[in-house]
Design an enzyme around this catalytic site. Structure first.
Site, mmCIF file in Angstrom:
data_model
loop_
_atom_site.group_PDB
_atom_site.id
_atom_site.type_symbol
_atom_site.label_atom_id
_atom_site.label_comp_id
_atom_site.label_asym_id
_atom_site.label_seq_id
_atom_site.Cartn_x
_atom_site.Cartn_y
_atom_site.Cartn_z
ATOM 1 N N CYS A 225 0.794 -1.145 0.106
ATOM 2 C CA CYS A 225 -0.052 0.028 0.065
ATOM 3 C C CYS A 225 0.908 1.296 -0.217
ATOM 4 C CB CYS A 225 -0.946 0.162 1.265
ATOM 5 S SG CYS A 225 -2.185 1.094 0.990
ATOM 6 N N HIS B 49 -3.812 -5.037 -0.268
ATOM 7 C CA HIS B 49 -3.622 -5.600 1.107
ATOM 8 C C HIS B 49 -3.593 -7.135 0.874
ATOM 9 C CE1 HIS B 49 -3.300 -1.915 3.542
ATOM 10 N NE2 HIS B 49 -4.018 -1.606 2.817
ATOM 11 N N GLU C 46 -2.717 -9.130 3.162
ATOM 12 C CA GLU C 46 -3.032 -9.902 4.402
ATOM 13 C C GLU C 46 -4.430 -9.870 4.598
ATOM 14 O OE1 GLU C 46 -3.267 -5.562 5.246
ATOM 15 O OE2 GLU C 46 -1.840 -6.767 4.030
#
Length: 355
Positions: A241, A326, A328
């Site tokens: 990001c 993202h 994750e």
């Protein structure tokens, strides 16, 4: 009590106060399209100085689970919902969203047609907004009374293990899930402040460096660009990001502000190498300018299918890789976790080459 949401263009919505009811707030208004994941969204430090409008009409119905928070506090300035659930029906819930907002002193408003608000933002672009207890007569004068929030710097930790590989995360506003994903793959993680010097980073003997997500305009972080280039000369380097944007800036590319940002859990991203498409979680208001990539050593690895924006970069002759989305998740789909596998594999390969 009534609450007034006023945008910089003068548009106003009236609703009912939630959270810290007396508190007023100001920030850049963004909309989030996720149907779930409101707790992870609110605790994402990347939302600092932003007011989040949730498009899904009912928010808070499964309460608050302390184990999924992405930071100890709420990052967002305010929350805007159509309806706040009066129940929290889930076995992991420990409190209601309403009490969570109150405890963390976050202002909010319900009773707003957030889909109408979202259409307005899409048509006019992201802008500043004020959440007040009374109608606003002079927007700019009222806005000047609010001071922007800043993240608290993380102290230098003490490394307590000898597990390898060790990844040092430069914390610009890291989500807890990034550390968790690396640890789940067997890595030792040390989280360092972004101000850490090369000498301070080297003292932890990392095998790789990861630049985290974080809030704001990436050009405000220009003082870190030289250090990023130096780190890339010594260690495998990854960015997520904001970290992705900083790598782009460090190697000569430019960034620009999106009209209304990407904030949601269902953004399709395509890999340039094989055409594979994954659904991703995204939260960013800036992107790398495709035209600025020419003349840099950077290669685009991923693009967003809705607007064609750049979603991934790498350096062909260095162990440098980054993604705008993202990987994750938390919240969102788990399809992008391969990024962590690829980064750790790169670290392993570099260790063999340099042995």
């Amino acid at each position: 009590m009534n609450k007034y949401l006023t945008l910089a263009d003068g548009t106003q919505w009236i609703g009912t106060a939630i959270g810290d009811c007396q508190l007023e707030a100001a920030g850049r208004i963004v909309f989030n399209t996720g149907m779930t994941g409101y707790q992870e969204t609110l605790t994402d430090p990347s939302y600092l100085n932003q007011m989040i409008a949730f498009t899904y009409p009912l928010i808070g119905n499964y309460g608050i689970d302390p184990t999924v928070a992405q930071a100890p506090t709420i990052g967002a300035q305010a929350i805007i919902v159509h309806e706040l659930a009066t129940f929290n029906d889930h076995y992991t819930s420990r409190q209601s969203l309403a009490s969570f907002l109150t405890i963390h002193h976050v202002a909010g408003i319900e009773g707003v047609d957030t889909r109408d608000l979202t259409i307005h933002i899409r048509q006019t672009g992201a802008q500043m907004a004020i959440l007040s207890n009374h109608p606003i007569t002079d927007f700019e004068a009222q806005l000047a009374t609010f001071a922007p929030q800043v993240l608290t710097a993380t102290p230098l930790p003490v490394a307590t293990t000898t597990i390898r590989p060790r990844v040092a995360i430069l914390n610009f506003g890291e989500k807890a899930a990034i550390t968790a994903e690396l640890q789940a793959r067997g890595a030792d993680v040390v989280v360092l402040p972004p101000t850490a010097s090369l000498k301070a980073v080297a003292a932890y003997h990392p095998d790789g460096i990861l630049l985290s997500n974080g809030p704001g305009d990436p050009t405000d972080y220009h003082t870190y660009l030289a250090t990023i280039r130096q780190l890339a000369q010594r260690y495998p380097l990854a960015g997520i990001c904001l970290g992705h944007q900083l790598i782009a800036l460090a190697y000569g590319a430019q960034t620009y502000q999106l009209s209304f940002g990407h904030h949601g859990l269902n953004h399709p991203v395509q890999a340039c190498a094989d055409g594979r498409i994954i659904m991703t979680s995204q939260n960013h208001d800036y992107a790398v300018d495709p035209a600025s990539i020419k003349g840099t050593p950077l290669i685009v690895t991923h693009t967003e299918l809705n607007d064609g924006s750049i979603e991934g970069l790498r350096l062909p002759h260095q162990a440098v890789m980054s993604v705008q989305f993202h990987p994750e998740a938390h919240p969102g789909p788990q399809e992008a976790g391969q990024f962590f596998d690829d980064f750790l594999l790169t670290i392993q390969k570099e260790a063999v080459v340099n042995a």
